[in-house]
Enzyme design. Structure first.
Site, PDB file in Angstrom:
ATOM      1  N   CYS A 112     -17.720  14.683 -30.217  1.00  0.00           N
ATOM      2  CA  CYS A 112     -18.778  14.708 -29.261  1.00  0.00           C
ATOM      3  C   CYS A 112     -19.965  15.256 -29.980  1.00  0.00           C
ATOM      4  CB  CYS A 112     -18.284  15.578 -27.854  1.00  0.00           C
ATOM      5  SG  CYS A 112     -18.428  17.253 -28.347  1.00  0.00           S
ATOM      6  N   GLU A 159     -22.312   8.716 -66.014  1.00  0.00           N
ATOM      7  CA  GLU A 159     -23.518   8.410 -65.501  1.00  0.00           C
ATOM      8  C   GLU A 159     -24.908   9.214 -65.911  1.00  0.00           C
ATOM      9  OE1 GLU A 159     -22.527   8.912 -61.272  1.00  0.00           O
ATOM     10  OE2 GLU A 159     -21.096   7.273 -61.374  1.00  0.00           O
TER      11      GLU A 159
END
Length: 1025
Positions: free
Chosen positions: A594, A471
């Site tokens: 949470c 890439e």
């Protein structure tokens, strides 16, 4: 990045930007560097600073290409030697290819004691290699005298020794000495006193140092502290003093501090002043005197060169005696004298004409980082000398005859002068398996080519494997690749580029991952053909697997890794050292479920939340949908089974997706608008309904206090660019998974606002639902959550309605899951995560992150820079030479460095631990006991064979997670008569299995004793019958 005003090309520089930051990148783009000496060290530095992206580099050299250069300069070819090209002419175009944004030119004008140095005024940094000491001092004095001073670096390698000297002027200002990102430190308490003492939340370590400054934010009660900067005095890892707080209001709750980065000024002296009282970095604490010893030896070498116009001849005892005398003379002029190490002097004398390419690579990485510091003011500079030696490489070779080291007219003469002909031949016969062809892999292959690792004519080989394609972002560090290689396989391309450096190398390039699924390829038989394994990997899991295969097959492993300016190397040797798996880094701290779902407190929480939302909505759910419809033949069949009361896993989620499936772009926009309402308004309303702002815990303290932040519901505003960015990016992703076509015009502001203005949002009322607040709670599996009878009826109704409306086709039972791709700015993936994270941060009053920072965290990008990669690969290649030589344990070195600070630490590898089973019977991680069986071999036969062969009673036998024999388990005694073949049920091609066996303790009541794995072969020859 060709000029000051130019945008940073993030597609090329993204990994390096996370190391240096944009300010430093722009300063580099304004800076010009003069680099003299196109030896191996010089070309290493040229490579690294051009990859980094300076404005311009002038390469200077006056010498012609020689065969000798082929073994040290990876940009010189045989044709350059035969056509007698100048080194700089050969190297310049190849260096220029590395980075289109850097202007690279060359000079071959003389640079000596008579040269007018005024031409250097146009450069911000001057680097000299292969320059005599008097010339280095003259150029350094000129640079130091300029206003502003020109930053000067002098570097040399002589055989097994190398040095780097830096002088950046009387006052060199550094904006950021460490490069570490300041973290938010949450406050538990602040006392009223003189001094006031700050205690950290939950006894988390603050990581501060006395004298540093912090700024206060969001403190309740002692509000006067907010936005003020206080100097800290560390009291403990969890507390610090901040001066007088007696006049402030009492602390109530909340707040955090952040380290304030302050600039620091460094003072440098010229080389001339530093020679007799050098300020040196000590890299190896096991030999703290070595840097000063090498300092005086290398100064003596400079004197030898001045007196004889040459370096000491290879193996010449007379020259060694002269160098020893000169060293003693230099030592007498030193402010602090050191014991002269005559053995080291003779090693240096014998190898001074030679070249160790890996040493040049390591020092080149170090010196290049100093050059980048010089022109950016980023990171603490070297003060002022760095010395490194590779004496452990050559010390065991001292007894060899002098002829071993004489030149033979080939590319390996420089190396041969250091390690001898016999060792060169052993390296050429080497069969190496390297896993990974990224940044470290490219640098390692370069070192292999220069060392002559794995030559065809010697039946050697380098086998490399990497499944990835090249890439654009790779080109900033993986120097074997060029723009025209993008989207080509890394391993094949790297192999071709390596053969350009040394055509005699035998390289076998594969495209496989090395993992349990490829054990048919990388089998025990494969490992038996390999002498050494090298990892060039970027993740711990893959390292652990390769390490386990090396331990199982008794193969040496050289591991390394980098993160930004930090690097490590580790030598793993059969029966001598611990393995990679012997030590475990503490696990990465997971964000509680949470916290992510309801109570974020820092930007990392909102980015991870957004990333999870992407994964759930656009990867997991479409994959679940496809999997469900591949399992179930038709919608009608599913409806029939559900009506008959059958529970089908995933049906509830799948039918919900089917019933809400959009058919055109406008519906994608309205789905995105509903998501906005849910994420950024209804979530906040529900939380504040469940936990009003005045909610208190059982101990009377406020529920909403630091680190918990109360959310503020967000009203959608189509004139807010962030709101629209979320709508557009979300709609594009929905269109992607549902295969809905759209045009660029479709997501224009005008079209999107028209659609939204015609869409009415349903009313919402918070419910009395339970919200998880326990930090240890795990995220529930939505597929396996129980479905209520009402939800089941609703799902049956929706599916029946969809079938009745004749809208179910093979296309509607198919979705297109996405794969998060952080480096493609056109796909909308990062747009979604950035906008979703920023909106959530705004909702919770958290400082948002820009796209750049979001990309790093969401994409789990490891910051990287070519300097550290080059240094790490060079250090690994030095250890490779020792492995080939079969050197003693004491010769090997592991290394940790941080080029930013800078610190370099060499240590001995951890020696292997022996576990005593009982008297005279012990084992280590490298041990594997073996039992050969046959088709009728029973478990009882196996137990007896272990007892007879190893003199100890087996008590328990386990294969993986399967308990083959545990005496206390019901029915297990009957298994003793069963054959091993029947118990284990091996695959047809399986030759052996590794069993975990426990042994009887010496005294009743003691625990069973551990032992090494017991390798059971299914036939006496080790082959399957």
């Amino acid at each position: 990045m060709a000029s000051d005003s130019a945008e940073i090309d993030d597609s090329l520089y993204s990994r390096q930007r996370y190391v240096l930051g944009d300010l430093a990148m722009h300063q580099m783009a304004r800076s010009s560097v003069f680099l003299s000496g196109m030896c191996g060290l010089g070309v290493e530095i040229a490579k690294n600073i051009v990859l980094a992206g300076v404005k311009a580099v002038t390469l200077h050299d006056t010498k012609q290409c020689e065969t000798w250069d082929l073994g040290s300069n990876f940009f010189i070819r045989k044709d350059d030697v035969s056509s007698q090209r100048k080194r700089v002419e050969a190297v310049c175009p190849r260096v220029a290819e590395l980075n289109p944004y850097v202007h690279v030119d060359m000079s071959s004008s003389p640079l000596d004691d008579n040269t007018d140095l005024s031409f250097l005024r146009k450069y911000q940094c001057v680097i000299l290699t292969e320059a005599r000491l008097n010339l280095q001092k003259r150029v350094n004095d000129f640079c130091h005298s300029q206003s502003p001073p020109i930053r000067f670096i002098g570097c040399d390698t002589y055989g097994i020794c190398a040095r780097v000297f830096c002088d950046f002027g009387e006052e060199f200002e550094v904006s950021d000495a460490t490069g570490e990102e300041p973290k938010e430190i949450f406050i538990q308490n602040i006392t009223q006193g003189n001094p006031g003492v700050v205690t950290c939340m939950d006894n988390h370590p603050h990581g501060l140092e006395t004298g540093q400054c912090v700024v206060f934010r969001e403190v309740n009660g002692m509000d006067e502290l907010n936005s003020t900067v206080r100097e800290v005095s560390v009291l403990s890892p969890h507390s610090f003093a901040i001066g007088d707080t007696t006049q402030l209001c009492p602390y109530a709750h909340g707040g955090f501090v952040v380290l304030v980065k302050t600039s620091k000024t460094y003072k440098f002296e010229t080389m001339g002043k530093q020679l007799c009282d050098p300020q040196v970095l000590i890299p190896d604490l096991s030999k703290p005197e070595a840097p000063l010893q090498i300092h005086i030896i290398m100064l003596a070498l400079d004197n030898f060169l001045e007196q004889h116009n040459r370096l000491p001849d290879i193996g010449c005892l007379q020259d060694a005696d002269i160098l020893l005398r000169l060293t003693e003379e230099v030592n007498s002029t030193m402010k602090y004298k050191v014991p002269v190490n005559s053995e080291l002097v003779r090693c240096v004398s014998r190898t001074a004409k030679g070249v160790l390419p890996p040493l040049a690579a390591a020092v080149g990485g170090f010196a290049s980082q100093e050059a980048l510091k010089a022109i950016t003011g980023k990171f603490a500079p070297l003060q002022q000398w760095f010395y490194i030696d590779a004496v452990e490489v050559v010390r065991p070779l001292q007894s060899l005859p002098a002829e071993e080291f004489y030149p033979r007219g080939d590319r390996y003469d420089g190396l041969r002068a250091c390690i001898g002909e016999s060792m060169c031949l052993e390296i050429q016969k080497l069969r190496v398996f390297m896993v990974g062809c990224g940044a470290i892999g490219c640098e390692m292959l370069k070192n292999f080519a220069l060392l002559g690792v794995g030559l065809t004519k010697c039946s050697g080989e380098v086998c490399i494997t990497d499944p990835d394609l090249i890439e654009k972002s790779n080109l900033n560090r993986q120097f074997l690749f060029r723009p025209h290689h993008i989207q080509k396989p890394k391993s094949i391309t790297a192999a071709e580029a390596t053969r350009d450096i040394n055509p005699d190398l035998q390289i076998d390039a594969h495209l496989n991952k090395v993992c349990p699924a490829t054990e048919g390829i990388y089998s025990d038989c494969f490992y038996s053909t390999v002498n050494l394994v090298v990892t060039a990997l970027d993740n711990v899991e893959a390292r652990r697997y390769v390490d386990s295969r090396c331990v199982s097959n008794q193969r040496a492993l050289l591991d390394s890794g980098t993160m930004g300016t930090k690097g490590h190397t580790e030598v793993i040797l059969p029966n001598l050292t611990e393995s990679y798996n012997s030590h475990r880094d503490p696990p990465e701290e997971e964000i509680p479920f949470c916290t992510l779902k309801s109570f974020p407190s820092v930007i990392e929480h909102t980015i991870q939340w957004a990333r999870d939302k992407f994964e759930n909505a656009f990867v997991h759910k479409p994959s679940l949908y496809n999997s469900f419809w591949q399992t179930h033949s038709s919608a009608e069949a599913v409806l029939q089974r559900m009506r008959s009361g059958e529970s089908l896993e995933g049906s509830f989620q799948v039918i919900k997706l089917l019933s809400r499936r959009p058919c055109h772009w406008e519906q994608c926009i309205t789905m995105a608008r509903l998501k906005f309402e849910k994420y950024f308004k209804r979530k906040a309303l529900q939380l504040l309904h469940s936990f009003p702002l005045d909610t208190r815990l059982k101990d009377g303290s406020l529920f909403w206090q630091s680190p918990k932040r109360p959310p503020a519901p967000t009203e959608f505003d189509m004139h807010d660019s962030l709101h629209l960015a979320f709508i557009v990016s979300t709609a594009r992703l929905y269109a992607g998974i549902y295969n809905i076509a759209y045009t660029e015009m479709d997501f224009s502001e005008e079209v999107v606002c028209r659609i939204l203005s015609e869409f009415a949002i349903p009313d919402y009322q918070p419910t009395e639902k339970s919200i998880e607040t326990e930090e240890t709670a795990k995220k529930p599996d939505q597929v396996k959550l129980p479905v209520s009878s009402e939800e089941e009826r609703e799902a049956i109704f929706k599916l029946g309605k969809a079938i009745a409306s004749n809208c179910i086709t093979s296309e509607t039972l198919q979705m297109s899951p996405l794969q998060f791709e952080k480096d493609d700015d056109s796909n909308g993936h990062l747009d979604f995560v950035t906008s979703a994270s920023a909106l959530r941060a705004r909702m919770y009053s958290i400082e948002p992150a820009d796209r750049f920072k979001t990309k790093r965290i969401a994409g789990k990008i490891i910051p990287a820079i070519a300097t550290a990669t080059a240094a790490v690969a060079g250090l690994v290649a030095l250890e490779l030479v020792k492995v080939v030589g079969g050197f003693e344990f004491e010769s090997f070195k592991n290394c940790f460095f941080n080029l930013a600070i800078p610190v370099v630490v060499f240590t001995e590898p951890a020696p292997v631990k022996k576990t005593l089973i009982r008297e005279n019977i012990h084992f280590s991680i490298w041990d594997c006991w073996t039992i050969f069986g046959h088709e009728d071999f029973t478990l009882s036969d196996f137990m007896n064979a272990v007892r007879e062969k190893y003199g100890i009673e087996p008590t328990m036998v386990v294969y993986g997670v399967k308990m083959l024999y545990v005496p206390v388990m019901p029915g297990h005694s009957k298994r003793l008569k069963l054959t091993m073949q029947k118990l284990i049920k091996p695959s047809v091609d399986r030759r052996y299995v590794d069993l975990t066996v426990s042994f009887a303790p010496e005294a009743d009541g003691d625990e069973d004793l551990p032992g090494p794995p017991v390798r059971y072969y299914f036939s006496s020859s080790g082959n399957m019958p």
